[in-house]
Design a protein around this motif. Structure first.
Motif, PDB file in Angstrom:
ATOM      1  N   LEU A  85       0.831  -1.188   0.000  1.00 48.13           N
ATOM      2  CA  LEU A  85       0.000   0.000   0.000  1.00 48.13           C
ATOM      3  C   LEU A  85       0.871   1.247   0.000  1.00 48.13           C
ATOM      4  O   LEU A  85       2.001   1.231   0.469  1.00 48.13           O
ATOM      5  CB  LEU A  85      -0.906  -0.001   1.238  1.00 48.13           C
ATOM      6  CG  LEU A  85      -1.811  -1.220   1.406  1.00 48.13           C
ATOM      7  CD1 LEU A  85      -2.540  -1.140   2.737  1.00 48.13           C
ATOM      8  CD2 LEU A  85      -2.817  -1.312   0.263  1.00 48.13           C
ATOM      9  N   SER A  86       0.313   2.342  -0.498  1.00 49.74           N
ATOM     10  CA  SER A  86       1.048   3.604  -0.473  1.00 49.74           C
ATOM     11  C   SER A  86       1.137   4.108   0.966  1.00 49.74           C
ATOM     12  O   SER A  86       0.356   3.712   1.838  1.00 49.74           O
ATOM     13  CB  SER A  86       0.346   4.650  -1.340  1.00 49.74           C
ATOM     14  OG  SER A  86      -0.870   5.059  -0.735  1.00 49.74           O
ATOM     15  N   LYS A  87       2.082   5.008   1.207  1.00 58.09           N
ATOM     16  CA  LYS A  87       2.253   5.571   2.540  1.00 58.09           C
ATOM     17  C   LYS A  87       0.992   6.276   3.015  1.00 58.09           C
ATOM     18  O   LYS A  87       0.561   6.120   4.160  1.00 58.09           O
ATOM     19  CB  LYS A  87       3.432   6.543   2.535  1.00 58.09           C
ATOM     20  CG  LYS A  87       3.687   7.244   3.868  1.00 58.09           C
ATOM     21  CD  LYS A  87       4.116   6.284   4.947  1.00 58.09           C
ATOM     22  CE  LYS A  87       5.519   5.780   4.700  1.00 58.09           C
ATOM     23  NZ  LYS A  87       6.020   4.974   5.840  1.00 58.09           N
ATOM     24  N   ARG A  88       0.356   7.040   2.142  1.00 60.05           N
ATOM     25  CA  ARG A  88      -0.855   7.763   2.530  1.00 60.05           C
ATOM     26  C   ARG A  88      -1.985   6.794   2.871  1.00 60.05           C
ATOM     27  O   ARG A  88      -2.733   7.013   3.821  1.00 60.05           O
ATOM     28  CB  ARG A  88      -1.289   8.717   1.409  1.00 60.05           C
ATOM     29  CG  ARG A  88      -0.316   9.856   1.179  1.00 60.05           C
ATOM     30  CD  ARG A  88      -0.833  10.810   0.104  1.00 60.05           C
ATOM     31  NE  ARG A  88      -2.032  11.500   0.532  1.00 60.05           N
ATOM     32  CZ  ARG A  88      -2.022  12.609   1.262  1.00 60.05           C
ATOM     33  NH1 ARG A  88      -0.874  13.143   1.648  1.00 60.05           N
ATOM     34  NH2 ARG A  88      -3.147  13.200   1.590  1.00 60.05           N
ATOM     35  N   THR A  89      -2.108   5.716   2.103  1.00 56.24           N
ATOM     36  CA  THR A  89      -3.149   4.729   2.394  1.00 56.24           C
ATOM     37  C   THR A  89      -2.925   4.095   3.760  1.00 56.24           C
ATOM     38  O   THR A  89      -3.864   3.906   4.542  1.00 56.24           O
ATOM     39  CB  THR A  89      -3.173   3.638   1.306  1.00 56.24           C
ATOM     40  OG1 THR A  89      -3.456   4.245   0.043  1.00 56.24           O
ATOM     41  CG2 THR A  89      -4.228   2.587   1.618  1.00 56.24           C
ATOM     42  N   MET A  91      -1.460   5.461   6.252  1.00 54.01           N
ATOM     43  CA  MET A  91      -1.787   6.464   7.265  1.00 54.01           C
ATOM     44  C   MET A  91      -3.292   6.525   7.514  1.00 54.01           C
ATOM     45  O   MET A  91      -3.743   6.602   8.657  1.00 54.01           O
ATOM     46  CB  MET A  91      -1.261   7.847   6.841  1.00 54.01           C
ATOM     47  CG  MET A  91       0.240   7.965   6.858  1.00 54.01           C
ATOM     48  SD  MET A  91       0.918   7.822   8.531  1.00 54.01           S
ATOM     49  CE  MET A  91       2.666   7.759   8.144  1.00 54.01           C
ATOM     50  N   TYR A  92      -4.066   6.487   6.431  1.00 51.79           N
ATOM     51  CA  TYR A  92      -5.519   6.494   6.587  1.00 51.79           C
ATOM     52  C   TYR A  92      -5.997   5.242   7.321  1.00 51.79           C
ATOM     53  O   TYR A  92      -6.906   5.308   8.168  1.00 51.79           O
ATOM     54  CB  TYR A  92      -6.205   6.588   5.216  1.00 51.79           C
ATOM     55  CG  TYR A  92      -6.223   7.975   4.624  1.00 51.79           C
ATOM     56  CD1 TYR A  92      -6.889   9.006   5.273  1.00 51.79           C
ATOM     57  CD2 TYR A  92      -5.576   8.252   3.418  1.00 51.79           C
ATOM     58  CE1 TYR A  92      -6.913  10.286   4.735  1.00 51.79           C
ATOM     59  CE2 TYR A  92      -5.586   9.524   2.879  1.00 51.79           C
ATOM     60  CZ  TYR A  92      -6.262  10.543   3.543  1.00 51.79           C
ATOM     61  OH  TYR A  92      -6.277  11.813   3.015  1.00 51.79           O
ATOM     62  N   ILE A  93      -5.409   4.107   7.019  1.00 48.04           N
ATOM     63  CA  ILE A  93      -5.770   2.864   7.708  1.00 48.04           C
ATOM     64  C   ILE A  93      -5.432   2.963   9.196  1.00 48.04           C
ATOM     65  O   ILE A  93      -6.217   2.557  10.061  1.00 48.04           O
ATOM     66  CB  ILE A  93      -5.065   1.662   7.058  1.00 48.04           C
ATOM     67  CG1 ILE A  93      -5.633   1.397   5.666  1.00 48.04           C
ATOM     68  CG2 ILE A  93      -5.209   0.407   7.934  1.00 48.04           C
ATOM     69  CD1 ILE A  93      -4.888   0.329   4.885  1.00 48.04           C
ATOM     70  N   PHE A 163       0.869  14.649   8.961  1.00 43.94           N
ATOM     71  CA  PHE A 163       1.625  14.148   7.807  1.00 43.94           C
ATOM     72  C   PHE A 163       0.788  14.220   6.537  1.00 43.94           C
ATOM     73  O   PHE A 163       1.258  14.665   5.488  1.00 43.94           O
ATOM     74  CB  PHE A 163       2.066  12.709   8.068  1.00 43.94           C
ATOM     75  CG  PHE A 163       2.683  12.042   6.879  1.00 43.94           C
ATOM     76  CD1 PHE A 163       4.002  12.296   6.518  1.00 43.94           C
ATOM     77  CD2 PHE A 163       1.947  11.154   6.101  1.00 43.94           C
ATOM     78  CE1 PHE A 163       4.576  11.689   5.406  1.00 43.94           C
ATOM     79  CE2 PHE A 163       2.509  10.533   4.990  1.00 43.94           C
ATOM     80  CZ  PHE A 163       3.831  10.801   4.644  1.00 43.94           C
ATOM     81  N   LEU A 164      -0.465  13.802   6.634  1.00 43.56           N
ATOM     82  CA  LEU A 164      -1.343  13.798   5.458  1.00 43.56           C
ATOM     83  C   LEU A 164      -1.618  15.207   4.947  1.00 43.56           C
ATOM     84  O   LEU A 164      -1.831  15.414   3.747  1.00 43.56           O
ATOM     85  CB  LEU A 164      -2.652  13.090   5.789  1.00 43.56           C
ATOM     86  CG  LEU A 164      -2.560  11.574   5.996  1.00 43.56           C
ATOM     87  CD1 LEU A 164      -3.870  11.018   6.532  1.00 43.56           C
ATOM     88  CD2 LEU A 164      -2.177  10.876   4.696  1.00 43.56           C
ATOM     89  N   THR A 172       6.081   7.335  11.382  1.00 38.43           N
ATOM     90  CA  THR A 172       6.612   5.971  11.479  1.00 38.43           C
ATOM     91  C   THR A 172       8.103   5.916  11.187  1.00 38.43           C
ATOM     92  O   THR A 172       8.714   4.865  11.308  1.00 38.43           O
ATOM     93  CB  THR A 172       5.873   5.020  10.517  1.00 38.43           C
ATOM     94  OG1 THR A 172       6.119   5.432   9.159  1.00 38.43           O
ATOM     95  CG2 THR A 172       4.385   5.019  10.792  1.00 38.43           C
ATOM     96  N   LEU A 173       8.678   7.044  10.784  1.00 37.67           N
ATOM     97  CA  LEU A 173      10.112   7.132  10.540  1.00 37.67           C
ATOM     98  C   LEU A 173      10.673   8.209  11.446  1.00 37.67           C
ATOM     99  O   LEU A 173      10.373   9.391  11.266  1.00 37.67           O
ATOM    100  CB  LEU A 173      10.408   7.504   9.084  1.00 37.67           C
ATOM    101  CG  LEU A 173       9.881   6.553   8.009  1.00 37.67           C
ATOM    102  CD1 LEU A 173      10.131   7.135   6.632  1.00 37.67           C
ATOM    103  CD2 LEU A 173      10.538   5.197   8.140  1.00 37.67           C
TER     104      LEU A 173
END
Length: 199
Positions: A85-89, A91-93, A163-164, A172-173
């Motif tokens: 999954l993408s990083k943004r996805t 984050m939403y999850i 972040f979004l 996470t980093l």
């Protein structure tokens, strides 16, 4: 967003403080265990209280350390799926999982544990083992631990929302804290992997 990030920073600071404090409970449990073993073997002296305090200390580390594990991103992920999954996805999850699963779970468990804690405190409940300890401090770890975990959950939602919106770094980093005795190596370099920035 700036005020929310300040709140998040305060929560993170509290979580780090608790995490660094409870590590000493592991040392205490180890010393008590060793002293209890020596007393039993060498002097035939023992007490159930020594055994139970080890359980209490272990429970304290486990319960009160959950928020710190969340802060360090040390919780279990299904990487085989998440990495696709993408990083943004992701984050939403994460935000959805925290808001709809983690926070309600923390509330429900704490609300169920609170009457048990108060009943034990009021009655002065003591372990059924001879020489055992009072029980309410042990029961108090449940609402305390889940309250700390919920607070950290709020902080993580704020950081992911920042972040979004482009107002904060990837939560996470983060830099490994060289002074953090509880850092288990799950913290990653502050530099994102190649190709992560625009995902």
């Amino acid at each position: 967003m700036g005020m929310l990030l300040n709140i998040s920073s305060m929560i993170d600071a509290l979580t780090r403080y608790v995490g660094r404090a409870i590590i000493w409970l592991i040392l205490a449990a180890t010393l008590i265990s060793a002293a209890n073993a020596v007393a039993r073997k060498a002097f035939s002296v023992g007490s159930n209280a020594f055994l139970e305090i080890q359980w209490y200390l272990f429970a304290a580390v486990f319960m009160l350390g959950a928020g710190h594990a969340f802060l360090q991103n040390a919780h279990v992920r299904i990487d085989v799926l998440a990495n696709k999954l993408s990083k943004r996805t992701r984050m939403y999850i994460d935000i959805g999982g925290i808001l709809f699963f983690l926070l309600p779970m923390c509330y429900l468990i704490s609300s169920f544990a609170w009457p048990v804690l108060m009943a034990a405190y009021t009655s002065g409940e003591v372990s059924s083992n001879a020489g055992g300890l009072i029980r309410w401090p042990l029961y108090a770890l449940v609402p305390a631990g889940f309250a700390l975990l919920a607070l950290q959950g709020v902080s993580e939602v704020i950081k992911r929302a920042a972040f979004l919106s482009g107002a904060g770094p990837d939560p996470t980093l983060h830099e490994t804290d060289a002074h953090d005795p509880l850092d288990t190596g799950h913290a990653h370099s502050a530099q994102p992997a190649s190709g992560e920035v625009n995902k």
